[in-house]
Design a protein around this motif. Structure first.
Motif, mmCIF file in Angstrom:
data_model
loop_
_atom_site.group_PDB
_atom_site.id
_atom_site.type_symbol
_atom_site.label_atom_id
_atom_site.label_comp_id
_atom_site.label_asym_id
_atom_site.label_seq_id
_atom_site.Cartn_x
_atom_site.Cartn_y
_atom_site.Cartn_z
ATOM 1 N N SER A 154 0.829 -1.195 0.000
ATOM 2 C CA SER A 154 0.000 0.000 0.000
ATOM 3 C C SER A 154 0.873 1.257 0.000
ATOM 4 C CB SER A 154 -0.902 -0.023 1.243
ATOM 5 O OG SER A 154 -1.568 1.204 1.368
ATOM 6 N N MET A 165 -6.215 1.378 2.305
ATOM 7 C CA MET A 165 -5.643 0.461 3.314
ATOM 8 C C MET A 165 -6.731 -0.463 3.860
ATOM 9 S SD MET A 165 -3.210 2.953 5.548
ATOM 10 C CE MET A 165 -1.675 3.594 4.902
ATOM 11 N N LEU A 222 1.982 -1.862 4.734
ATOM 12 C CA LEU A 222 1.623 -0.446 4.685
ATOM 13 C C LEU A 222 2.884 0.414 4.592
ATOM 14 C CD1 LEU A 222 -1.130 -0.435 7.482
ATOM 15 C CD2 LEU A 222 -1.401 -0.851 5.033
#
Ligand code: ZN
Ligand code: ZN
Length: 350
Positions: A247, A255, A270
């Motif tokens: 992401s 997300m 992330l």
């Protein structure tokens, strides 16, 4: 061994207060300590984080006045008395995270960015928007002679960040990874590294980025703004969800969506930092489907060497736009408007 004439002052781009004027000034050149190199910077990449540092978004982690920049590539022009593994004339890269202790649990296991004693060049120590910079010998990245120095610069932050996040995703060759924010700077590196590592790529971004993402090697493109049920659509085209998600999009919705469509036993990595960083996680499917969520930030020296090698071999391409040091303020303006498509690199010879 070649020798270089080092002037007494140098050009540097500096600001005295956050959001204040960005000015090119003549400033003194630091002397290398015993264990340091003095590197003459020939190219410095301009990263989105440099814009954030100037804005004061990381004021808790920045000195001020500040010379930004953390993607510097150049040559060693002087060395401290105790430096052994370098020669004057060697090509060197100056990256973001340096001065880690080398002796804590994280350093010993190759997780240098998590060391408590790091210095971030261009944030809490002056960075590479200057012609000369000192760096500890063990922190500088060796750049091979078959690598174009200008292409090496953006790999030192953007390239290695994308590469490391893909390693963290644990997606094997032949398996599928979704990359969000795929058309941006990190995403453009990410699509190429993922392909080079044998992964099949689903790119998500605005529809205007479709051709760009496919030309870099994305097998599928999903419009992240107009697709009605993204999670359902991605599960369908990937036959059960991607094995991993990286992401890069710096907003909460992508997300949260990733946690809905990732495959059972999959990993969501992330990287992009939204302003309001809290996201909503439904723990029941997470637990039943054994999903992993993790963060990733840049990489170690070894990750940087590996990321560099893909570019040196021509497998990962780095489209470049060259600017002068004085042009950085106008580049920041274009970054704010999302009008930068290639990697912008300061060429100090201009
Ligand atoms: Zn950066
Ligand atoms: Zn350490």
């Amino acid at each position: 061994m070649s020798s270089f004439t080092i002037p007494s002052t140098q050009r540097a781009l500096i600001f005295d207060k956050f959001n204040g004027p960005l000015e090119v000034r003549q400033l003194p050149i630091s002397e290398p300590e015993d264990d340091e190199l003095l590197v003459k910077i020939e190219y410095s990449g301009i990263c989105h984080s440099d814009l954030h540092a100037w804005h004061g978004d990381f004021d808790y982690a920045c000195i001020c006045p500040l010379i930004g920049g953390h993607e510097g590539a150049g040559s060693v022009v002087k060395m401290g008395a105790k430096v052994k593994d370098w020669n004057v004339g060697d090509r060197a890269g100056v990256k973001l995270i340096n001065a880690n202790c080398l002796n804590c649990e994280y350093c010993k296991t190759g997780h240098e960015p998590q060391c408590d004693r790091i210095q971030n060049y261009g944030f809490d120590r002056h960075g590479t928007f200057q012609e000369y910079i000192t760096i500890r010998d063990v922190d500088a990245i060796k750049i091979s002679s078959d690598m174009h120095l200008a292409k090496a610069a953006p790999v030192l932050c953007g390239g290695v960040t994308a590469y490391k996040a893909l390693k963290e995703a644990n997606v094997k060759a032949g398996q599928i990874v979704v990359i969000t924010g795929a058309g941006g700077g990190l995403g453009s590196f990410g699509i190429q590294y993922a392909n080079a590592m044998g992964m099949r790529v689903v790119a998500i971004d605005h529809s205007s980025k479709e051709n760009h993402c496919k030309s870099l090697g994305a097998e599928w493109f999903v419009d992240g703004f107009e697709t009605s049920d993204i999670a359902d659509h991605i599960r369908k085209i990937t036959n059960g969800g991607p094995h991993g998600v990286v992401s890069f999009a710096a907003s909460k919705k992508p997300m949260e969506q990733a946690l809905e469509y990732v495959r059972k036993r999959g990993t969501v990595v992330l990287v992009g930092l939204p302003k309001d960083s809290k996201i909503l996680v439904d723990t029941t499917p997470l637990i039943f489907n054994a999903i992993t969520i993790k963060g990733s930030i840049i990489g170690s020296r070894l990750d940087t060497d590996e990321a560099m090698e893909f570019v040196a071999r021509g497998i990962v391409k780095v489209p470049l736009e060259f600017v002068k040091l004085e042009d950085i303020p106008s580049v920041y303006e274009r970054m704010k408007d999302g009008k930068v498509n290639s990697r912008v690199v300061v060429d100090f010879s201009l």
